[in-house]
Design a protein around this motif. Structure first.
Motif, PDB file in Angstrom:
ATOM      1  N   CYS A 280       0.836  -1.206   0.000  1.00 52.22           N
ATOM      2  CA  CYS A 280       0.000   0.000   0.000  1.00 52.22           C
ATOM      3  C   CYS A 280       0.867   1.250   0.000  1.00 52.22           C
ATOM      4  O   CYS A 280       0.603   2.222  -0.724  1.00 52.22           O
ATOM      5  CB  CYS A 280      -0.911   0.011   1.228  1.00 52.22           C
ATOM      6  SG  CYS A 280      -2.196  -1.258   1.220  1.00 52.22           S
TER       7      CYS A 280
ATOM      8  N   ALA B 226       2.319   1.851  -3.370  1.00 46.30           N
ATOM      9  CA  ALA B 226       1.325   2.390  -4.298  1.00 46.30           C
ATOM     10  C   ALA B 226       1.102   3.884  -4.067  1.00 46.30           C
ATOM     11  O   ALA B 226       0.965   4.668  -5.010  1.00 46.30           O
ATOM     12  CB  ALA B 226       0.015   1.621  -4.144  1.00 46.30           C
TER      13      ALA B 226
ATOM     14  N   GLY C 218      -3.343   2.762  -7.677  1.00 48.46           N
ATOM     15  CA  GLY C 218      -4.310   1.822  -8.210  1.00 48.46           C
ATOM     16  C   GLY C 218      -3.786   1.072  -9.427  1.00 48.46           C
ATOM     17  O   GLY C 218      -2.676   1.318  -9.910  1.00 48.46           O
TER      18      GLY C 218
ATOM     19  N   MET D 153      -3.585  -5.443 -13.170  1.00 46.90           N
ATOM     20  CA  MET D 153      -4.027  -6.474 -12.232  1.00 46.90           C
ATOM     21  C   MET D 153      -3.725  -7.859 -12.793  1.00 46.90           C
ATOM     22  O   MET D 153      -3.300  -8.758 -12.076  1.00 46.90           O
ATOM     23  CB  MET D 153      -5.516  -6.321 -11.942  1.00 46.90           C
ATOM     24  CG  MET D 153      -5.858  -5.039 -11.191  1.00 46.90           C
ATOM     25  SD  MET D 153      -7.599  -4.869 -10.820  1.00 46.90           S
ATOM     26  CE  MET D 153      -7.761  -5.940  -9.391  1.00 46.90           C
TER      27      MET D 153
ATOM     28  N   VAL E 279      -9.582  -8.445  -4.484  1.00 47.58           N
ATOM     29  CA  VAL E 279      -8.894  -7.172  -4.667  1.00 47.58           C
ATOM     30  C   VAL E 279      -9.702  -6.270  -5.581  1.00 47.58           C
ATOM     31  O   VAL E 279      -9.989  -6.629  -6.730  1.00 47.58           O
ATOM     32  CB  VAL E 279      -7.482  -7.379  -5.265  1.00 47.58           C
ATOM     33  CG1 VAL E 279      -6.772  -6.038  -5.428  1.00 47.58           C
ATOM     34  CG2 VAL E 279      -6.660  -8.329  -4.407  1.00 47.58           C
TER      35      VAL E 279
ATOM     36  N   SER F 208      -9.681  -2.517  -7.386  1.00 48.73           N
ATOM     37  CA  SER F 208      -8.719  -1.470  -7.696  1.00 48.73           C
ATOM     38  C   SER F 208      -9.190  -0.606  -8.861  1.00 48.73           C
ATOM     39  O   SER F 208      -9.869  -1.090  -9.779  1.00 48.73           O
ATOM     40  CB  SER F 208      -7.348  -2.081  -8.035  1.00 48.73           C
ATOM     41  OG  SER F 208      -6.354  -1.097  -8.063  1.00 48.73           O
ATOM     42  N   ARG F 209      -8.843   0.674  -8.769  1.00 46.55           N
ATOM     43  CA  ARG F 209      -9.102   1.613  -9.867  1.00 46.55           C
ATOM     44  C   ARG F 209      -7.876   2.484 -10.024  1.00 46.55           C
ATOM     45  O   ARG F 209      -7.383   3.068  -9.064  1.00 46.55           O
ATOM     46  CB  ARG F 209     -10.321   2.476  -9.574  1.00 46.55           C
ATOM     47  CG  ARG F 209     -10.601   3.514 -10.663  1.00 46.55           C
ATOM     48  CD  ARG F 209     -11.750   4.414 -10.277  1.00 46.55           C
ATOM     49  NE  ARG F 209     -11.670   5.680 -10.982  1.00 46.55           N
ATOM     50  CZ  ARG F 209     -12.201   6.814 -10.555  1.00 46.55           C
ATOM     51  NH1 ARG F 209     -12.865   6.827  -9.410  1.00 46.55           N
ATOM     52  NH2 ARG F 209     -12.090   7.929 -11.253  1.00 46.55           N
ATOM     53  N   LYS F 210      -7.368   2.552 -11.236  1.00 53.11           N
ATOM     54  CA  LYS F 210      -6.157   3.304 -11.500  1.00 53.11           C
ATOM     55  C   LYS F 210      -6.461   4.790 -11.594  1.00 53.11           C
ATOM     56  O   LYS F 210      -7.534   5.204 -12.063  1.00 53.11           O
ATOM     57  CB  LYS F 210      -5.518   2.824 -12.798  1.00 53.11           C
ATOM     58  CG  LYS F 210      -4.149   3.446 -13.080  1.00 53.11           C
ATOM     59  CD  LYS F 210      -3.507   2.839 -14.307  1.00 53.11           C
ATOM     60  CE  LYS F 210      -2.114   3.448 -14.542  1.00 53.11           C
ATOM     61  NZ  LYS F 210      -1.451   2.837 -15.697  1.00 53.11           N
TER      62      LYS F 210
ATOM     63  N   GLY G  24     -13.182   0.580 -12.646  1.00 52.60           N
ATOM     64  CA  GLY G  24     -12.540  -0.246 -11.648  1.00 52.60           C
ATOM     65  C   GLY G  24     -12.631  -1.712 -12.036  1.00 52.60           C
ATOM     66  O   GLY G  24     -13.377  -2.090 -12.959  1.00 52.60           O
TER      67      GLY G  24
ATOM     68  N   TYR H  39     -15.884  -0.085  -8.602  1.00 54.64           N
ATOM     69  CA  TYR H  39     -15.139   0.459  -7.466  1.00 54.64           C
ATOM     70  C   TYR H  39     -14.829   1.931  -7.751  1.00 54.64           C
ATOM     71  O   TYR H  39     -14.169   2.274  -8.739  1.00 54.64           O
ATOM     72  CB  TYR H  39     -13.852  -0.333  -7.246  1.00 54.64           C
ATOM     73  CG  TYR H  39     -13.093   0.053  -5.986  1.00 54.64           C
ATOM     74  CD1 TYR H  39     -13.676  -0.104  -4.738  1.00 54.64           C
ATOM     75  CD2 TYR H  39     -11.799   0.559  -6.055  1.00 54.64           C
ATOM     76  CE1 TYR H  39     -12.993   0.240  -3.574  1.00 54.64           C
ATOM     77  CE2 TYR H  39     -11.102   0.895  -4.900  1.00 54.64           C
ATOM     78  CZ  TYR H  39     -11.716   0.735  -3.670  1.00 54.64           C
ATOM     79  OH  TYR H  39     -11.041   1.085  -2.524  1.00 54.64           O
TER      80      TYR H  39
ATOM     81  N   THR I  67      -6.592   0.950  -4.072  1.00 50.54           N
ATOM     82  CA  THR I  67      -6.813  -0.502  -4.009  1.00 50.54           C
ATOM     83  C   THR I  67      -7.404  -0.896  -2.666  1.00 50.54           C
ATOM     84  O   THR I  67      -7.025  -0.347  -1.622  1.00 50.54           O
ATOM     85  CB  THR I  67      -5.474  -1.254  -4.224  1.00 50.54           C
ATOM     86  OG1 THR I  67      -4.938  -0.902  -5.511  1.00 50.54           O
ATOM     87  CG2 THR I  67      -5.658  -2.758  -4.155  1.00 50.54           C
ATOM     88  N   LYS I  68      -8.318  -1.861  -2.711  1.00 50.85           N
ATOM     89  CA  LYS I  68      -8.904  -2.432  -1.501  1.00 50.85           C
ATOM     90  C   LYS I  68      -8.713  -3.943  -1.560  1.00 50.85           C
ATOM     91  O   LYS I  68      -9.145  -4.600  -2.508  1.00 50.85           O
ATOM     92  CB  LYS I  68     -10.386  -2.082  -1.392  1.00 50.85           C
ATOM     93  CG  LYS I  68     -11.068  -2.714  -0.168  1.00 50.85           C
ATOM     94  CD  LYS I  68     -12.486  -2.188   0.026  1.00 50.85           C
ATOM     95  CE  LYS I  68     -13.450  -2.751  -0.999  1.00 50.85           C
ATOM     96  NZ  LYS I  68     -14.859  -2.382  -0.684  1.00 50.85           N
TER      97      LYS I  68
END
Length: 599
Positions: free
Chosen positions: A36, A39, A78, A84, A129, A131-133, A139, A157, A162-163
């Motif tokens: 994290c 990122a 993200g 991904m 996971v 995620s959105r960039k 997402g 998302y 990222t989650k």
């Protein structure tokens, strides 16, 4: 939705990473938080040229006991679908390393191997996971239950970042996985491994980590109480440290150090159970709690840490590769700490002497070990008590030497008082010579290893050639030895294998006798060696030296050799010599009877 297979390896490889690379389950949280942080580092770097990407940087932990999930959320850069697919779908594919090489940035990004994420499967049987960039609208969600594969699909998302949702395994006899949902456990793990991640790690709105490491602050900006509090908390000591060494070191390798000298030696310091080593951090993330390679044994009493982004880690970040960076840090750190000890000796003599009373034998051992490989580097840090009644360095002793004194004289014994009472010492003290008092078992070994200081040779007062005797005295002694040769031979016969020789000496003043060694091993060294296992056969050639002018010998010499009292006087003189050297007599009851008989 069709399940995809991992691109790199099979279930066997994933099982190997989960079960073999990582030896400690709790490490998963460190790895995910580090990812994290990486990122957020990337997004922060990008925001330097695109202000729209700026954010209130943070990492959030969300435990849910009812759902049995632990969620880790960051607002970093993200990932899009391709990333991904690439970063999560390929074991050992590292987006961090790729970013670092592409951007040529010096940002401290520690996730260089792409396997840290998979430590999730040590504690979770399913990982999801989201995620959105940054600068994208779409997402995606990635999900896997392990080596069987994964799914990847679009998702709404909404947040950039990222989650990660960990669906924890059921508790078993090896691990209570539900503990990782406990706020106390999460707080402990963050404080232990990730306390110095530069972004806030939050749990229920509370920030768990310190963020700014104490060792990265200028020493002038840190209060003494802050260092003391840090030391007590991290190293579980109820006393404040005796000294603090803090520094930012730049050179072939760059690192920060924060090293403490304890006020007292730990109870187990001189046992085999004691483990030395400094904590090793990389970019503020704890890698090892005790890295023994960073400290030589003679500095093993020191506590503290080193933080360096230059250290090469293996893929689990739990173990270090034995590479040149680590060795270079160790060499640099050793030199730095020796210099700090030297400064301490000059600036705070009282404090240094107190430290030396606790840990001086370690420094002495460092000078002796490996055939004296470090003796030149350590000799100016050593202290010895002298007959002047104070602790002294070799340099200080030499500065006080009498005119015409060529050697540095020393004597060994149980205490300074016992050493001063040795009959061999009297002649030297009458001349005003200062004598080093060697009270610890290691002392004489060290002195003999160092050999000389500033061209001055170390000489024991018990050495047969130590006393300066005039030619006239030598001639007179030789004449007396000839006159009493039959008596000396008889005394040697009576003592048998207890002595190698019996001879007259000019080294004694008021004392009647003394014991010396006729070998390279002194009497004091013999005591030390005999205390070691398997040394029963070690023995020096003991010599009974007699003062020919002492009334006791004059009385003995007046007797006929055949007189039974010759044996009594001989045994009494030998026993006196043993007691002067703090050596045991064979039969104390017999000696008591002999003394009463002679009286």
């Amino acid at each position: 939705m069709a399940k995809k297979q991992f691109k790199a390896e099979s279930k066997k490889l994933l099982d190997l990473m989960i079960n073999s690379i990582y030896t400690n389950r709790e490490i998963f949280l460190r790895e995910l938080i580090s990812n994290c942080s990486d990122a957020i580092d990337k997004r922060h770097y990008m925001s330097l040229t695109d202000s729209s990407l700026s954010a209130d940087w943070q990492i959030e932990l969300v435990p849910d006991a009812a759902a049995r999930t632990l969620t880790i959320i960051d607002n970093g850069c993200g990932m899009d679908r391709n990333e991904m697919e690439s970063n999560l779908g390929t074991i050992a594919k590292s987006g961090t390393l790729e970013f670092k090489e592409k951007e040529k940035t010096d940002e401290s990004l520690i996730g260089q191997f792409g396997v840290g994420f998979y430590s999730s499967f040590m504690v979770a049987d399913k990982v999801t996971v989201f995620s959105r960039k940054a600068n994208t609208e779409q997402g995606n969600v990635w999900e896997s239950e392990g080596a069987d594969g994964y799914t990847l699909a679009p998702n709404d998302y909404a947040c950039v970042g990222t989650k990660i949702v960990l669906h924890l395994k059921a508790d078993d006899e090896d691990c209570t996985y539900a503990d990782f949902l406990d706020e106390g456990t999460l707080t402990r793990l963050v404080k232990k491994y990730s306390d110095y991640i530069r972004y806030p790690i939050k749990l229920n709105g509370n920030t768990l980590n310190s963020m700014v490491p104490l060792w990265r602050k200028p020493k002038s900006k840190v209060k003494k109480e802050e260092y003391a509090s840090f030391y007590r908390d991290k190293f579980f000591d109820f006393r404040d440290p005796a000294q603090v060494f803090a520094s930012q070191v730049e050179g072939n390798v760059n690192y920060s150090m924060l090293v403490f000298v304890p006020d007292k030696a730990p109870y187990d310091y001189y046992t085999r159970d004691y483990k030395k080593g400094l904590a090793l951090y990389s970019g503020g993330v704890l890698i090892m709690e005790q890295c023994a390679e960073l400290l030589p044994d003679y500095l093993g009493f020191m506590k503290g840490l080193v933080d360096s982004a230059d250290v090469s880690l293996n893929i689990s970040r739990e173990l270090l590769q034995k590479d040149r960076q680590l060795r270079a840090i160790g060499v640099s750190l050793e030199k730095k700490l020796r210099n700090e000890l030297g400064k301490w000796l000059k600036s705070d003599r009282e404090g240094y002497e107190k430290m030396f009373a606790e840990f001086g034998n370690s420094l002495k051992m460092g000078a002796y070990d490996n055939f004296g490989a470090k003796k030149d580097e350590l000799k100016d840090l050593l202290l010895f008590q002298s007959t002047e009644g104070k602790q002294t360095t070799f340099a200080e002793y030499v500065s006080r030497m009498k005119e015409g004194q060529d050697n540095i004289y020393y004597a060994s014994g149980a205490s300074a008082e016992a050493i001063k009472a040795l009959p061999q010492v009297e002649m030297f003290t009458e001349k005003g010579y200062e004598i080093l008092c060697l009270k610890d078992g290691i002392d004489e070994f060290v002195i003999r290893m160092i050999e000389n200081y500033d061209g001055k040779k170390f000489v024991s007062v018990a050495d047969k050639d130590a006393a300066s005797v005039s030619e006239e005295q030598k001639a007179e002694l030789e004449k007396k030895a000839g006159d009493y040769s039959a008596l000396l031979a008889k005394m040697k016969e009576l003592l048998g294998n207890k002595v190698k020789d019996v001879r007259l000496t000019a080294r004694l003043k008021s004392a009647a006798v003394c014991l010396t060694s006729d070998s390279d091993i002194s009497l004091e060294m013999e005591k030390v060696l005999r205390a070691m296992p398997g040394s029963e056969g070690i023995s020096v050639g003991r010599v009974l030296e007699i003062n020919p002018d002492h009334p006791a010998f004059v009385k003995l010499a007046s007797l006929e050799i055949s007189d039974s009292k010759v044996a009594d006087y001989t045994q009494a003189l030998f026993s006196a010599a043993l007691l002067q050297e703090n050596l045991p007599v064979d039969d104390s009851a017999a000696l008591a009877g002999l003394l009463i008989k002679l009286l």
